[in-house]
Motif scaffolding. Structure first.
Motif, PDB file in Angstrom:
ATOM      1  N   VAL A 199       0.882  -1.218  -0.114  1.00 38.62           N
ATOM      2  CA  VAL A 199       0.108  -0.040  -0.030  1.00 38.62           C
ATOM      3  C   VAL A 199       0.867   1.154   0.092  1.00 38.62           C
ATOM      4  O   VAL A 199       1.994   1.396   0.476  1.00 38.62           O
ATOM      5  N   LEU A 200       0.250   2.563  -0.434  1.00 34.90           N
ATOM      6  CA  LEU A 200       1.012   3.565  -0.524  1.00 34.90           C
ATOM      7  C   LEU A 200       0.528   4.516   0.790  1.00 34.90           C
ATOM      8  O   LEU A 200      -0.605   4.736   0.894  1.00 34.90           O
ATOM      9  N   GLU A 201       1.608   4.922   1.646  1.00 36.39           N
ATOM     10  CA  GLU A 201       1.167   5.720   2.754  1.00 36.39           C
ATOM     11  C   GLU A 201       2.239   6.676   2.733  1.00 36.39           C
ATOM     12  O   GLU A 201       3.546   6.478   2.907  1.00 36.39           O
ATOM     13  N   ASN A 202       1.823   7.893   2.969  1.00 34.59           N
ATOM     14  CA  ASN A 202       2.507   9.152   3.337  1.00 34.59           C
ATOM     15  C   ASN A 202       3.911   9.185   2.139  1.00 34.59           C
ATOM     16  O   ASN A 202       5.005   9.243   2.133  1.00 34.59           O
ATOM     17  N   ARG A 203       3.220   8.863   0.860  1.00 33.77           N
ATOM     18  CA  ARG A 203       4.051   8.882  -0.447  1.00 33.77           C
ATOM     19  C   ARG A 203       5.122   7.683  -0.528  1.00 33.77           C
ATOM     20  O   ARG A 203       6.128   7.781  -1.365  1.00 33.77           O
ATOM     21  N   LEU A 204       4.972   6.687   0.494  1.00 34.21           N
ATOM     22  CA  LEU A 204       5.852   5.610   0.743  1.00 34.21           C
ATOM     23  C   LEU A 204       5.129   4.493   0.291  1.00 34.21           C
ATOM     24  O   LEU A 204       4.248   4.023   0.838  1.00 34.21           O
ATOM     25  N   GLN A 205       5.829   3.314  -0.390  1.00 28.59           N
ATOM     26  CA  GLN A 205       5.247   2.167  -0.581  1.00 28.59           C
ATOM     27  C   GLN A 205       5.558   1.195   0.667  1.00 28.59           C
ATOM     28  O   GLN A 205       6.650   1.174   1.207  1.00 28.59           O
ATOM     29  N   VAL A 206       4.593   0.647   1.418  1.00 28.26           N
ATOM     30  CA  VAL A 206       4.882  -0.210   2.318  1.00 28.26           C
ATOM     31  C   VAL A 206       4.368  -1.600   1.910  1.00 28.26           C
ATOM     32  O   VAL A 206       3.180  -2.186   1.907  1.00 28.26           O
ATOM     33  N   PRO A 207       5.319  -2.490   1.916  1.00 28.89           N
ATOM     34  CA  PRO A 207       5.102  -4.107   1.395  1.00 28.89           C
ATOM     35  C   PRO A 207       4.708  -4.746   2.841  1.00 28.89           C
ATOM     36  O   PRO A 207       5.356  -4.361   4.025  1.00 28.89           O
ATOM     37  N   VAL A 208       3.699  -5.358   2.899  1.00 27.18           N
ATOM     38  CA  VAL A 208       3.184  -6.238   3.858  1.00 27.18           C
ATOM     39  C   VAL A 208       3.320  -7.748   3.492  1.00 27.18           C
ATOM     40  O   VAL A 208       2.629  -8.236   2.908  1.00 27.18           O
ATOM     41  N   VAL A 209       4.072  -8.489   4.697  1.00 26.51           N
ATOM     42  CA  VAL A 209       4.230  -9.997   4.459  1.00 26.51           C
ATOM     43  C   VAL A 209       3.124 -10.807   5.533  1.00 26.51           C
ATOM     44  O   VAL A 209       3.050 -10.195   6.657  1.00 26.51           O
ATOM     45  N   LEU A 210       2.501 -11.373   5.090  1.00 27.96           N
ATOM     46  CA  LEU A 210       1.633 -12.327   5.909  1.00 27.96           C
ATOM     47  C   LEU A 210       1.921 -13.717   6.272  1.00 27.96           C
ATOM     48  O   LEU A 210       2.465 -14.265   5.523  1.00 27.96           O
ATOM     49  N   CYS A 211       1.904 -13.913   7.755  1.00 30.01           N
ATOM     50  CA  CYS A 211       2.281 -15.492   8.001  1.00 30.01           C
ATOM     51  C   CYS A 211       1.175 -16.224   8.639  1.00 30.01           C
ATOM     52  O   CYS A 211       0.739 -15.387   9.729  1.00 30.01           O
ATOM     53  N   GLY A 212       0.624 -16.982   8.381  1.00 30.76           N
ATOM     54  CA  GLY A 212      -0.498 -17.937   8.868  1.00 30.76           C
ATOM     55  C   GLY A 212      -0.433 -18.705  10.086  1.00 30.76           C
ATOM     56  O   GLY A 212      -1.499 -19.196  10.731  1.00 30.76           O
ATOM     57  N   TRP A 213       0.948 -18.791  10.623  1.00 34.50           N
ATOM     58  CA  TRP A 213       1.083 -19.708  11.949  1.00 34.50           C
ATOM     59  C   TRP A 213       0.058 -19.146  13.024  1.00 34.50           C
ATOM     60  O   TRP A 213      -0.132 -18.191  13.410  1.00 34.50           O
ATOM     61  N   LYS A 214      -0.124 -20.361  13.791  1.00 33.60           N
ATOM     62  CA  LYS A 214      -0.981 -20.270  14.968  1.00 33.60           C
ATOM     63  C   LYS A 214      -0.244 -19.746  16.308  1.00 33.60           C
ATOM     64  O   LYS A 214      -0.666 -19.523  17.182  1.00 33.60           O
ATOM     65  N   SER A 215       0.919 -19.854  16.100  1.00 34.81           N
ATOM     66  CA  SER A 215       1.995 -19.391  17.333  1.00 34.81           C
ATOM     67  C   SER A 215       3.325 -18.864  16.253  1.00 34.81           C
ATOM     68  O   SER A 215       3.466 -18.979  15.262  1.00 34.81           O
ATOM     69  N   VAL A 216       4.085 -18.201  17.257  1.00 38.34           N
ATOM     70  CA  VAL A 216       5.434 -17.584  16.648  1.00 38.34           C
ATOM     71  C   VAL A 216       6.424 -18.168  17.258  1.00 38.34           C
ATOM     72  O   VAL A 216       7.011 -17.437  18.348  1.00 38.34           O
ATOM     73  N   PRO A 217       7.017 -19.549  17.305  1.00 41.66           N
ATOM     74  CA  PRO A 217       8.005 -20.170  18.127  1.00 41.66           C
ATOM     75  C   PRO A 217       9.421 -19.730  17.557  1.00 41.66           C
ATOM     76  O   PRO A 217      10.240 -20.643  17.441  1.00 41.66           O
ATOM     77  N   LEU A 218       9.709 -18.637  17.385  1.00 39.29           N
ATOM     78  CA  LEU A 218      10.952 -18.031  17.067  1.00 39.29           C
ATOM     79  C   LEU A 218      11.931 -17.420  18.318  1.00 39.29           C
ATOM     80  O   LEU A 218      11.271 -16.483  18.750  1.00 39.29           O
ATOM     81  N   ASP A 219      13.037 -17.993  18.225  1.00 38.70           N
ATOM     82  CA  ASP A 219      13.851 -17.142  19.083  1.00 38.70           C
ATOM     83  C   ASP A 219      14.350 -15.518  18.672  1.00 38.70           C
ATOM     84  O   ASP A 219      14.234 -15.545  17.403  1.00 38.70           O
ATOM     85  N   ASN A 220      15.027 -15.095  19.427  1.00 38.30           N
ATOM     86  CA  ASN A 220      15.695 -13.993  19.102  1.00 38.30           C
ATOM     87  C   ASN A 220      16.716 -14.243  17.921  1.00 38.30           C
ATOM     88  O   ASN A 220      16.610 -13.447  17.135  1.00 38.30           O
ATOM     89  N   THR A 221      17.539 -15.104  17.798  1.00 34.54           N
ATOM     90  CA  THR A 221      18.254 -15.392  16.537  1.00 34.54           C
ATOM     91  C   THR A 221      17.529 -15.667  15.310  1.00 34.54           C
ATOM     92  O   THR A 221      17.917 -15.138  14.506  1.00 34.54           O
ATOM     93  N   GLN A 222      16.628 -16.478  15.451  1.00 37.64           N
ATOM     94  CA  GLN A 222      15.703 -16.990  14.316  1.00 37.64           C
ATOM     95  C   GLN A 222      14.881 -15.611  13.833  1.00 37.64           C
ATOM     96  O   GLN A 222      14.914 -15.174  12.600  1.00 37.64           O
ATOM     97  N   ARG A 223      14.528 -14.488  14.778  1.00 36.82           N
ATOM     98  CA  ARG A 223      13.892 -13.493  14.225  1.00 36.82           C
ATOM     99  C   ARG A 223      14.803 -12.729  13.453  1.00 36.82           C
ATOM    100  O   ARG A 223      14.531 -11.835  12.672  1.00 36.82           O
ATOM    101  N   ARG A 224      16.219 -12.615  14.050  1.00 36.27           N
ATOM    102  CA  ARG A 224      17.319 -11.593  13.344  1.00 36.27           C
ATOM    103  C   ARG A 224      17.358 -12.333  11.897  1.00 36.27           C
ATOM    104  O   ARG A 224      17.502 -11.396  10.928  1.00 36.27           O
ATOM    105  N   ILE A 225      17.270 -13.558  11.762  1.00 40.13           N
ATOM    106  CA  ILE A 225      17.651 -14.239  10.351  1.00 40.13           C
ATOM    107  C   ILE A 225      16.451 -13.876   9.652  1.00 40.13           C
ATOM    108  O   ILE A 225      16.955 -13.243   8.350  1.00 40.13           O
ATOM    109  N   VAL A 226      15.100 -13.933   9.983  1.00 39.08           N
ATOM    110  CA  VAL A 226      14.046 -13.505   9.178  1.00 39.08           C
ATOM    111  C   VAL A 226      14.242 -12.027   8.684  1.00 39.08           C
ATOM    112  O   VAL A 226      13.977 -11.765   7.467  1.00 39.08           O
ATOM    113  N   ALA A 227      14.298 -11.219   9.656  1.00 36.42           N
ATOM    114  CA  ALA A 227      14.517  -9.768   9.359  1.00 36.42           C
ATOM    115  C   ALA A 227      15.637  -9.481   8.504  1.00 36.42           C
ATOM    116  O   ALA A 227      15.422  -8.569   7.638  1.00 36.42           O
TER     117      ALA A 227
END
Length: 271
Positions: free
Chosen positions: A130-158
């Motif tokens: 979507v376009l907000e404040n003249r900037l394109q904002v991409p949004v990724v969706l994840c369907g999981w019922k939980s988010v079982p990621l530790d800090n290192t895994q979160r850093r990898i995804v990011a």
């Protein structure tokens, strides 16, 4: 369609989205990581969240209403996943009433990728932009019922999304979001609630950490190949044993009929 070693190895060479890919990795354990890679390549998931992602996309692009979306979900995808897809859609539509993606201007998304080797790439694509404040904002969706990621895994995804999506083209100076809707127990029953990662929320891997990670995963991929070959051969043996057992049952019950001579001739003489 018959499963072959070649078809399974194609799955090994095409890892899933970053948030799924990172769950294959067992830090400092190449054997365990190889086993997870093999299991993913050989497995067939009971369902996925593709129907829900499409309804969320259409909510943003077309202002789709919840009733219509749920009617579509009730007929889409594997029956085993329809309740989960419906719950995800309800959660997203409820969040959209606050976040208001659907009131922003919809724009076409960039379909990115993150290379983990010369020949292997991870897809990094948003569900919508979507376009907000003249900037394109991409949004990724994840369907999981939980988010079982530790800090290192979160850093990898990011890191993977930063390198393979958020830093490209019109997204380079824009915010980006990864939206999860994990399930929680409430006094009113199970309810999915938003967990939103915004660009910059998690520290990225250093160049050295990323290099070590990719080298580690490449070794694990190679180690997964003989595991896959062995498990596939065991599967073939089990299937043949079941076929022989069924033939014996059919013979004992009088159902089985041997091929006629003419049929045999057709098989061997090419008539």
């Amino acid at each position: 369609m018959k499963t072959t070693l070649q078809s399974v190895l194609r799955k090994v060479a095409n890892p899933p989205a970053p948030q799924n890919w990172v769950r294959l990795i067992v830090p400092n354990d190449e054997v365990a990581t190889a086993s997870r890679i093999a299991n993913l390549a050989l497995g067939v998931p009971a369902f996925n969240y593709v129907p829900a992602a499409k309804m969320c996309h259409d909510r943003v692009k077309l202002q789709l209403d919840l009733e219509t979306a749920l009617k579509a979900i009730a007929k889409a995808g594997a029956p085993a996943g329809r309740d989960q897809n419906a719950a995800f859609v309800k959660a997203f539509f409820s969040y959209d009433e606050v976040r208001r993606y659907s009131e922003a201007r919809y724009v076409d998304s960039y379909q990115g990728f993150f290379p983990i080797s010369r020949d292997v790439k991870i897809p990094t694509k948003p569900a919508f932009t979507v376009l907000e404040n003249r900037l394109q904002v991409p949004v990724v969706l994840c369907g999981w019922k939980s988010v079982p990621l530790d800090n290192t895994q979160r850093r990898i995804v990011a890191t993977v999304y930063e390198s393979g999506l958020f830093s490209y083209g019109a997204y380079r100076h824009a915010p980006g979001e990864i939206a999860f809707f994990p399930e929680f127990e409430t006094p009113d029953g199970s309810l999915r609630m938003p967990e939103i990662w915004r660009r910059g929320d998690h520290d990225l891997l250093s160049a050295g950490e990323l290099r070590d990670l990719l080298e580690f995963f490449a070794v694990a991929q190679e180690q997964a190949i003989p595991i896959i070959a062995e498990k596939l051969q065991q599967r073939v043996i089990r299937e043949r044993e079941k076929e022989r057992e069924q033939e014996q049952v059919d013979r004992d019950s009088g159902i089985f009929e041997a091929p006629t001579l003419r049929a045999q001739g057709e098989l061997f003489d090419g008539e």
